[in-house]
Motif scaffolding. Structure first.
Motif, PDB file in Angstrom:
ATOM      1  N   LEU A   1       3.445   8.654  -0.576  1.00  0.00           N
ATOM      2  CA  LEU A   1       2.866   9.835  -1.211  1.00  0.00           C
ATOM      3  C   LEU A   1       3.099  10.989  -0.246  1.00  0.00           C
ATOM      4  O   LEU A   1       2.503  11.042   0.829  1.00  0.00           O
ATOM      5  CB  LEU A   1       1.373   9.613  -1.467  1.00  0.00           C
ATOM      6  CG  LEU A   1       0.611  10.700  -2.220  1.00  0.00           C
ATOM      7  CD1 LEU A   1       1.165  10.882  -3.622  1.00  0.00           C
ATOM      8  CD2 LEU A   1      -0.878  10.357  -2.269  1.00  0.00           C
ATOM      9  N   ILE A   2       3.998  11.897  -0.620  1.00  0.00           N
ATOM     10  CA  ILE A   2       4.415  12.980   0.260  1.00  0.00           C
ATOM     11  C   ILE A   2       3.821  14.286  -0.248  1.00  0.00           C
ATOM     12  O   ILE A   2       4.018  14.663  -1.409  1.00  0.00           O
ATOM     13  CB  ILE A   2       5.949  13.110   0.302  1.00  0.00           C
ATOM     14  CG1 ILE A   2       6.594  11.775   0.683  1.00  0.00           C
ATOM     15  CG2 ILE A   2       6.366  14.215   1.268  1.00  0.00           C
ATOM     16  CD1 ILE A   2       6.364  11.333   2.095  1.00  0.00           C
ATOM     17  N   TYR A   3       3.107  14.966   0.618  1.00  0.00           N
ATOM     18  CA  TYR A   3       2.549  16.265   0.253  1.00  0.00           C
ATOM     19  C   TYR A   3       3.533  17.359   0.642  1.00  0.00           C
ATOM     20  O   TYR A   3       3.988  17.418   1.783  1.00  0.00           O
ATOM     21  CB  TYR A   3       1.183  16.468   0.918  1.00  0.00           C
ATOM     22  CG  TYR A   3       0.117  15.661   0.227  1.00  0.00           C
ATOM     23  CD1 TYR A   3      -0.440  16.097  -0.964  1.00  0.00           C
ATOM     24  CD2 TYR A   3      -0.288  14.425   0.733  1.00  0.00           C
ATOM     25  CE1 TYR A   3      -1.384  15.333  -1.640  1.00  0.00           C
ATOM     26  CE2 TYR A   3      -1.238  13.664   0.066  1.00  0.00           C
ATOM     27  CZ  TYR A   3      -1.778  14.118  -1.116  1.00  0.00           C
ATOM     28  OH  TYR A   3      -2.709  13.368  -1.788  1.00  0.00           O
TER      29      TYR A   3
ATOM     30  N   THR B   1       8.724  21.127  10.383  1.00  0.00           N
ATOM     31  CA  THR B   1      10.132  20.838  10.125  1.00  0.00           C
ATOM     32  C   THR B   1      11.029  22.021  10.441  1.00  0.00           C
ATOM     33  O   THR B   1      12.241  21.922  10.344  1.00  0.00           O
ATOM     34  CB  THR B   1      10.352  20.465   8.641  1.00  0.00           C
ATOM     35  OG1 THR B   1      10.046  21.599   7.833  1.00  0.00           O
ATOM     36  CG2 THR B   1       9.487  19.286   8.247  1.00  0.00           C
ATOM     37  N   GLY B   2      10.429  23.162  10.785  1.00  0.00           N
ATOM     38  CA  GLY B   2      11.206  24.368  11.028  1.00  0.00           C
ATOM     39  C   GLY B   2      11.376  25.219   9.795  1.00  0.00           C
ATOM     40  O   GLY B   2      12.030  26.261   9.839  1.00  0.00           O
TER      41      GLY B   2
ATOM     42  N   SER C   1       6.715  12.620   8.559  1.00  0.00           N
ATOM     43  CA  SER C   1       5.819  13.007   7.481  1.00  0.00           C
ATOM     44  C   SER C   1       6.528  13.827   6.410  1.00  0.00           C
ATOM     45  O   SER C   1       5.985  14.036   5.323  1.00  0.00           O
ATOM     46  CB  SER C   1       4.642  13.820   8.041  1.00  0.00           C
ATOM     47  OG  SER C   1       5.106  14.945   8.770  1.00  0.00           O
ATOM     48  N   HIS C   2       7.737  14.272   6.719  1.00  0.00           N
ATOM     49  CA  HIS C   2       8.570  14.994   5.752  1.00  0.00           C
ATOM     50  C   HIS C   2       9.583  14.009   5.185  1.00  0.00           C
ATOM     51  O   HIS C   2      10.100  13.139   5.891  1.00  0.00           O
ATOM     52  CB  HIS C   2       9.277  16.154   6.446  1.00  0.00           C
ATOM     53  CG  HIS C   2      10.015  17.063   5.517  1.00  0.00           C
ATOM     54  ND1 HIS C   2      11.321  16.811   5.131  1.00  0.00           N
ATOM     55  CD2 HIS C   2       9.662  18.211   4.890  1.00  0.00           C
ATOM     56  CE1 HIS C   2      11.728  17.776   4.317  1.00  0.00           C
ATOM     57  NE2 HIS C   2      10.740  18.627   4.151  1.00  0.00           N
ATOM     58  N   VAL C   3       9.899  14.139   3.922  1.00  0.00           N
ATOM     59  CA  VAL C   3      10.748  13.144   3.274  1.00  0.00           C
ATOM     60  C   VAL C   3      12.144  13.082   3.879  1.00  0.00           C
ATOM     61  O   VAL C   3      12.786  12.025   3.900  1.00  0.00           O
ATOM     62  CB  VAL C   3      10.803  13.393   1.748  1.00  0.00           C
ATOM     63  CG1 VAL C   3      11.536  14.677   1.419  1.00  0.00           C
ATOM     64  CG2 VAL C   3      11.398  12.205   1.015  1.00  0.00           C
ATOM     65  N   TYR C   4      12.652  14.203   4.417  1.00  0.00           N
ATOM     66  CA  TYR C   4      13.958  14.184   5.084  1.00  0.00           C
ATOM     67  C   TYR C   4      13.902  13.250   6.288  1.00  0.00           C
ATOM     68  O   TYR C   4      14.769  12.379   6.478  1.00  0.00           O
ATOM     69  CB  TYR C   4      14.322  15.619   5.489  1.00  0.00           C
ATOM     70  CG  TYR C   4      15.675  15.828   6.138  1.00  0.00           C
ATOM     71  CD1 TYR C   4      16.568  14.792   6.355  1.00  0.00           C
ATOM     72  CD2 TYR C   4      16.059  17.107   6.550  1.00  0.00           C
ATOM     73  CE1 TYR C   4      17.796  15.008   6.958  1.00  0.00           C
ATOM     74  CE2 TYR C   4      17.289  17.331   7.147  1.00  0.00           C
ATOM     75  CZ  TYR C   4      18.155  16.284   7.365  1.00  0.00           C
ATOM     76  OH  TYR C   4      19.364  16.499   7.966  1.00  0.00           O
TER      77      TYR C   4
ATOM     78  N   ALA D   1       0.846  -1.188   0.000  1.00  0.00           N
ATOM     79  CA  ALA D   1       0.000   0.000   0.000  1.00  0.00           C
ATOM     80  C   ALA D   1       0.882   1.237   0.000  1.00  0.00           C
ATOM     81  O   ALA D   1       2.057   1.179   0.363  1.00  0.00           O
ATOM     82  CB  ALA D   1      -0.918  -0.003   1.220  1.00  0.00           C
ATOM     83  N   TRP D   2       0.317   2.363  -0.402  1.00  0.00           N
ATOM     84  CA  TRP D   2       1.040   3.632  -0.380  1.00  0.00           C
ATOM     85  C   TRP D   2       0.781   4.302   0.973  1.00  0.00           C
ATOM     86  O   TRP D   2      -0.378   4.502   1.353  1.00  0.00           O
ATOM     87  CB  TRP D   2       0.540   4.580  -1.448  1.00  0.00           C
ATOM     88  CG  TRP D   2       0.621   4.125  -2.863  1.00  0.00           C
ATOM     89  CD1 TRP D   2       0.840   2.864  -3.330  1.00  0.00           C
ATOM     90  CD2 TRP D   2       0.438   4.952  -4.017  1.00  0.00           C
ATOM     91  NE1 TRP D   2       0.813   2.853  -4.695  1.00  0.00           N
ATOM     92  CE2 TRP D   2       0.573   4.129  -5.154  1.00  0.00           C
ATOM     93  CE3 TRP D   2       0.172   6.302  -4.206  1.00  0.00           C
ATOM     94  CZ2 TRP D   2       0.446   4.611  -6.441  1.00  0.00           C
ATOM     95  CZ3 TRP D   2       0.048   6.791  -5.490  1.00  0.00           C
ATOM     96  CH2 TRP D   2       0.186   5.964  -6.597  1.00  0.00           C
ATOM     97  N   VAL D   3       1.815   4.680   1.672  1.00  0.00           N
ATOM     98  CA  VAL D   3       1.635   5.399   2.929  1.00  0.00           C
ATOM     99  C   VAL D   3       1.779   6.895   2.675  1.00  0.00           C
ATOM    100  O   VAL D   3       2.620   7.339   1.894  1.00  0.00           O
ATOM    101  CB  VAL D   3       2.652   4.936   3.993  1.00  0.00           C
ATOM    102  CG1 VAL D   3       4.080   5.341   3.630  1.00  0.00           C
ATOM    103  CG2 VAL D   3       2.280   5.488   5.368  1.00  0.00           C
ATOM    104  N   SER D   4       0.912   7.671   3.314  1.00  0.00           N
ATOM    105  CA  SER D   4       0.998   9.125   3.229  1.00  0.00           C
ATOM    106  C   SER D   4       0.877   9.670   4.646  1.00  0.00           C
ATOM    107  O   SER D   4      -0.230   9.786   5.189  1.00  0.00           O
ATOM    108  CB  SER D   4      -0.114   9.683   2.332  1.00  0.00           C
ATOM    109  OG  SER D   4       0.019  11.091   2.203  1.00  0.00           O
ATOM    110  N   LEU D   5       2.005   9.957   5.267  1.00  0.00           N
ATOM    111  CA  LEU D   5       2.011  10.507   6.618  1.00  0.00           C
ATOM    112  C   LEU D   5       1.822  12.015   6.549  1.00  0.00           C
ATOM    113  O   LEU D   5       2.493  12.690   5.762  1.00  0.00           O
ATOM    114  CB  LEU D   5       3.329  10.206   7.329  1.00  0.00           C
ATOM    115  CG  LEU D   5       3.581   8.776   7.809  1.00  0.00           C
ATOM    116  CD1 LEU D   5       4.960   8.690   8.446  1.00  0.00           C
ATOM    117  CD2 LEU D   5       2.514   8.329   8.789  1.00  0.00           C
ATOM    118  N   VAL D   6       0.920  12.544   7.369  1.00  0.00           N
ATOM    119  CA  VAL D   6       0.737  13.985   7.452  1.00  0.00           C
ATOM    120  C   VAL D   6       0.753  14.387   8.924  1.00  0.00           C
ATOM    121  O   VAL D   6       0.339  13.619   9.798  1.00  0.00           O
ATOM    122  CB  VAL D   6      -0.569  14.446   6.774  1.00  0.00           C
ATOM    123  CG1 VAL D   6      -0.529  14.150   5.295  1.00  0.00           C
ATOM    124  CG2 VAL D   6      -1.789  13.811   7.416  1.00  0.00           C
TER     125      VAL D   6
END
Length: 530
Positions: A179-181, A509-510, A225-228, A98-103
């Protein structure tokens, strides 16, 4: 998926993991759970999990999600903050295809609803044990509590039960993992599709660049939730069999305590975090030490020279710098441990990718030392923007080059300096003003913690507006600050207005919300200072 193995008799070194060829995010976990089941893997404010316990929790969560109706190719929207459950959700979705999208749970209802609608997520997962905001969001969406062994209590709400799953591919390069917004955007959401191969490539690069081993303790306050936070922090740590100490929110005192109490060896942060950590350490009665720290990494926003110098004087080790963007999973450039820099260059491109600096008009490469837009090509480039083929084609050309929109300069030694965003460039009386240069001078002032510089259109021209956050407890004299700037900048770079704010608006993330500041600048009179 494809099997991979590393002999249990092999030494655990930074290079030992190179023999592994994982095809999915959870493969790293499977490997280390077999090799060092009792070794520490994750720790949050509530619990610590060994690699064996983490693997069991991921299995339980995957079974629970499958029974709740999650299928391969479905999108799963996770709402929460940094905690063990967030990592478990990422790995469980990988196991389910499945695709995870953390927010981040601190987002508004409007933003959460927009992401849910755009992703057509079949399931919404609230990671409520670490976030009261997540509980409120899930209660609003009709979430019900569930508890799976080792995973803690989650909240599940139906998203779009009728949504169709996306196709599933055996290929790690074709199968979307996350899936990163992107943050700081306006209008319709931009969902960046990152494949397993994208994320695994950057995780492995991060492991190599920081020379991670299973003896390392990494501090994880950058949001997963941030790609970093997802790749360079979580996945890189797991790829090395190291342990990750997760923090839900950045609190300078908590970071300072963790550096000593938890024996942190690798620290990631954005410049704003380091500025506030140092400011905390300079308060009377506070002590800031890092006895085990061997790598300190800055990223996510421009690093200024004054902050880098302060950090290095205090801790006695280099503050490494890097540059990336969500669409590149995110790493593009990175300074090297073996070649620390005194300046704020972001270092050479990471191994395995191509970069070029091109003229904004002709799109032809510019000579070394000249400024242009940075393009890159490699295995870290996104699959595209979800449900937006037109925007994908604008960003990644037919030859696979990702157009970053960032202005950069290639130096003679092969390193890159990031000048700023092409859209943030201020043209004052025909001269180019790069906000990062003005911010660098502002941040060097002893009474300034952070600054943000934006452009404001005026009839026939554009002017510079500076927002500054003072050191807590100090009164910032704007006239003295103007004098400071006049001594160090050309007249056309000087701000027409300086706005003092107790705290600059920033994401989890600052990263500073410059669009908000641009809007505020438009509303302010140029004849009045705050």
């Amino acid at each position: 998926m494809g099997a991979f193995a590393l002999s249990s008799t092999d030494p655990v070194t930074p290079d030992a993991a190179e023999d592994l060829q994982p095809q999915r995010l959870h493969h790293w976990l499977d490997h280390w759970a077999q090799r060092q089941s009792d070794a520490p893997a994750l720790q949050d404010e509530r619990a610590a999990l060994s690699y064996g316990a983490l693997a069991a929790a991921v299995d339980a969560a995957a079974r629970g999600l499958r029974e709740a109706g999650v299928r391969p190719g479905d999108r799963v929207l996770g709402v929460g903050e940094n905690c063990n459950a967030a990592a478990i959700l990422v790995l469980a979705c990988s196991r389910l295809e499945a695709w995870v999208s953390l927010v981040n749970a601190r987002l508004s209802e409007r933003e959460i609803d927009a992401f849910l609608e755009h992703s057509q997520a079949r399931m919404v997962v609230g990671l409520g044990e670490a976030s009261s905001e997540a509980v409120r969001h899930l209660q609003r969406l009709g979430g019900a509590p569930v508890r799976w062994p080792g995973a803690g209590e989650w909240l599940l709400a139906p998203g779009h039960p009728q949504a169709l799953p996306e196709p599933v591919s055996e290929s790690a390069a074709d199968q979307v993992a996350a899936l990163i917004y992107t943050s700081g955007t306006s209008g319709a959401p931009k969902g960046v599709m990152l494949s397993h191969a994208n994320l695994l490539f950057i995780a492995a690069n991060s492991r190599r660049q920081r020379r991670l081993t299973n003896a390392d303790r990494v501090y994880g306050v950058l949001p997963l939730s941030h790609v970093y936070g997802l790749t360079a922090v979580l996945l890189a740590t797991l790829s090395a069999g190291a342990s990750l100490v997760l923090a839900a929110r950045f609190v300078p005192e908590a970071m300072a305590k963790a550096l000593v109490r938890d024996g942190i060896t690798v620290l990631h942060g954005v410049p704003a975090m380091y500025a506030k950590l140092l400011e905390w350490g300079e308060r009377p009665g506070n002590t800031l030490r890092a006895p085990a720290l061997r790598v300190a990494q800055s990223g996510g926003a421009p690093l200024d020279q004054a902050l880098k110098d302060r950090f290095e004087r205090h801790f006695g080790l280099p503050l490494q710098n890097g540059y990336g963007m969500t669409e590149a999973s995110p790493s593009i450039c990175q300074t090297r441990l073996e070649a620390p820099r005194r300046d704020c260059s972001v270092g050479p491109p990471i191994p395995g990718i191509e970069v070029r600096v091109v003229d904004l008009q002709s799109r032809r490469p510019v000579p070394v030392g000249e400024t242009g837009e940075l393009w890159l090509r490699g295995p870290n480039v996104m699959k595209g923007y979800y449900r937006n083929l037109a925007l994908t084609a604008e960003t990644v050309d037919a030859d696979g080059w990702l157009h970053t929109g960032d202005l950069a300069r290639m130096e003679a030694d092969g390193t890159l300096s990031i000048v700023g965003r092409s859209k943030e460039l201020i043209i004052r009386s025909g001269f180019n003003v790069y906000p990062a240069e003005v911010e660098d001078v502002l941040n060097a002032h002893p009474d300034v913690v952070l600054s943000a510089v934006v452009g404001r259109p005026v009839p026939g021209n554009e002017e510079v507006v500076a927002f500054v956050e003072p050191v807590p407890g100090r009164t910032l004299d704007t006239e003295a600050l103007r004098a400071w700037l006049r001594e160090r900048l050309s007249p056309y770079k000087l701000p027409a207005q300086i706005v003092v704010m107790p705290q600059l608006p920033a994401s989890a993330t600052g990263k500073l919300y410059k669009q908000r500041l641009r809007e505020q600048a438009l509303q302010l009179s140029t004849s009045k200072e705050t």
